[in-house]
Design an enzyme around this catalytic site. Structure first.
Site, mmCIF file in Angstrom:
data_model
loop_
_atom_site.group_PDB
_atom_site.id
_atom_site.type_symbol
_atom_site.label_atom_id
_atom_site.label_comp_id
_atom_site.label_asym_id
_atom_site.label_seq_id
_atom_site.Cartn_x
_atom_site.Cartn_y
_atom_site.Cartn_z
ATOM 1 N N LYS A 150 -0.603 -5.342 -2.667
ATOM 2 C CA LYS A 150 -0.846 -3.991 -3.167
ATOM 3 C C LYS A 150 0.254 -3.048 -2.687
ATOM 4 C CE LYS A 150 -4.657 -5.566 -4.877
ATOM 5 N NZ LYS A 150 -4.526 -6.173 -6.221
ATOM 6 N N CYS A 195 -2.668 0.486 -5.304
ATOM 7 C CA CYS A 195 -1.256 0.209 -4.993
ATOM 8 C C CYS A 195 -0.471 1.462 -4.635
ATOM 9 C CB CYS A 195 -0.612 -0.561 -6.135
ATOM 10 S SG CYS A 195 -1.271 -2.235 -6.231
ATOM 11 N N GLN A 211 -5.391 17.084 6.348
ATOM 12 C CA GLN A 211 -4.926 17.122 7.745
ATOM 13 C C GLN A 211 -3.422 17.420 7.838
ATOM 14 O OE1 GLN A 211 -6.904 14.053 10.344
ATOM 15 N NE2 GLN A 211 -7.342 13.146 8.354
ATOM 16 N N ASP A 270 3.969 -0.177 -10.502
ATOM 17 C CA ASP A 270 3.091 -1.074 -11.272
ATOM 18 C C ASP A 270 2.646 -0.540 -12.637
ATOM 19 O OD1 ASP A 270 3.372 -2.371 -8.878
ATOM 20 O OD2 ASP A 270 1.250 -2.509 -8.407
ATOM 21 N N LYS A 277 6.260 -7.481 -6.195
ATOM 22 C CA LYS A 277 5.481 -7.488 -4.947
ATOM 23 C C LYS A 277 4.232 -8.347 -5.113
ATOM 24 C CE LYS A 277 3.197 -3.023 -5.903
ATOM 25 N NZ LYS A 277 1.827 -3.467 -5.921
ATOM 26 N N THR A 290 -2.600 1.715 -9.402
ATOM 27 C CA THR A 290 -3.637 2.716 -9.493
ATOM 28 C C THR A 290 -3.606 3.576 -8.225
ATOM 29 O OG1 THR A 290 -5.347 1.293 -8.491
ATOM 30 C CG2 THR A 290 -5.141 1.233 -10.878
HETATM 31 C C1 C5J Z 1 -2.587 -1.837 -8.555
HETATM 32 C C2 C5J Z 1 -4.592 -3.162 -8.595
HETATM 33 N N1 C5J Z 1 -1.344 -1.810 -9.010
HETATM 34 N N2 C5J Z 1 -5.394 -2.120 -8.768
HETATM 35 N N3 C5J Z 1 -3.245 -3.026 -8.593
HETATM 36 O O1 C5J Z 1 -3.120 -0.815 -8.154
HETATM 37 O O2 C5J Z 1 -5.041 -4.274 -8.456
#
Ligand code: C5J
Length: 229
Positions: free
Chosen positions: A134, A164, A204, A26, A131, A160
């Site tokens: 997420k 995602c 872990q 993304d 997609k 992020t």
């Molecule tokens: C992604 C979002 N790609 N934060 N999307 O993390 O909405």
């Protein structure tokens, strides 16, 4: 080719260089560029933009090594038929998904803001997985693409980190893939989330995967190139 080892936490990860792929999640204008949807929501996009340079180095190294490179984009059909009404309503935003935003319709396929930043633009032959959610495995053909290439290990970059990237790493882990997330190649608008999200992956004994960085990934990818030459 013999197995290679990438230095990572919680411990070095051994992988088969014929079965590794770079997955870039993304890196779209709407999340990363000034004037996009992310910034419009009040986020500091510089926290995400700092990932572009290290991602670019890893991408160049992956291409030189000849490993599979796969890109993803979060977004929806122009008729929004694949967008859950709950997702569209979430946040009670004045300008939300599907609305006209600073870079065209927000997170709609074909809009300028939905596309990948030029610095990391997919090369011919690199699959782009669109997609609706997420996670990059949810309602996509990513698993099929990876299986057809015999991929076992994923080097993960993108944004992020806690949304995602995390969702995708968890999905991949449940499907048997080993993921190594590159800390400086993933970004969050929230420093605290960045730190904790990376901690969670490697906690872990590597409950979701491994954490490394661009330098260490470039170093190991360079060994594939040298050995193949
Ligand atoms: C992604 C979002 N790609 N934060 N999307 O993390 O909405």
């Amino acid at each position: 080719m013999d197995k290679l080892t990438i230095d990572a936490e919680p411990y070095p990860l051994e992988f088969d260089p014929d079965r590794v792929a770079l997955l870039i999640i993304d890196m779209q204008r709407d999340f990363v560029e000034p004037g996009g949807f992310g910034e419009m929501l009040g986020n500091d996009v510089s926290r995400l933009r700092s990932t572009i340079e290290p991602c670019g180095r890893v991408l160049a190294a992956a291409r030189a090594a000849g490993i599979a490179v796969i890109h993803t984009r979060e977004g929806h059909r122009p008729d929004l038929a694949d967008a859950p009404p709950t997702k569209l309503a979430r946040g009670r935003l004045e300008v939300g998904i599907g609305d006209e935003g600073p870079m065209g319709r927000v997170l709609v396929r074909g809009a300028h803001g939905h596309d990948i930043v030029p610095e990391l633009y997919p090369a011919e032959g690199e699959p782009v997985v669109d997609k609706p959610g997420k996670g990059a495995f949810y309602e996509t053909d990513l698993h099929l693409i990876l299986k057809n290439r015999g991929i076992e290990t994923l080097i993960v970059c993108g944004v992020t980190t806690e949304v995602c990237v995390h969702t995708t790493v968890r999905e991949a882990n449940d499907r048997g893939y080993e993921c190594v997330v590159l800390a400086d190649c993933v970004g969050s608008y929230f420093p605290e989330f960045q730190r904790v999200a990376l901690e969670m992956i490697k906690a872990q004994g590597g409950i979701f995967g491994w954490v490394s960085d661009a330098d260490r990934a470039v170093a190991v990818l360079g060994r594939i190139r040298r050995d193949a030459a």
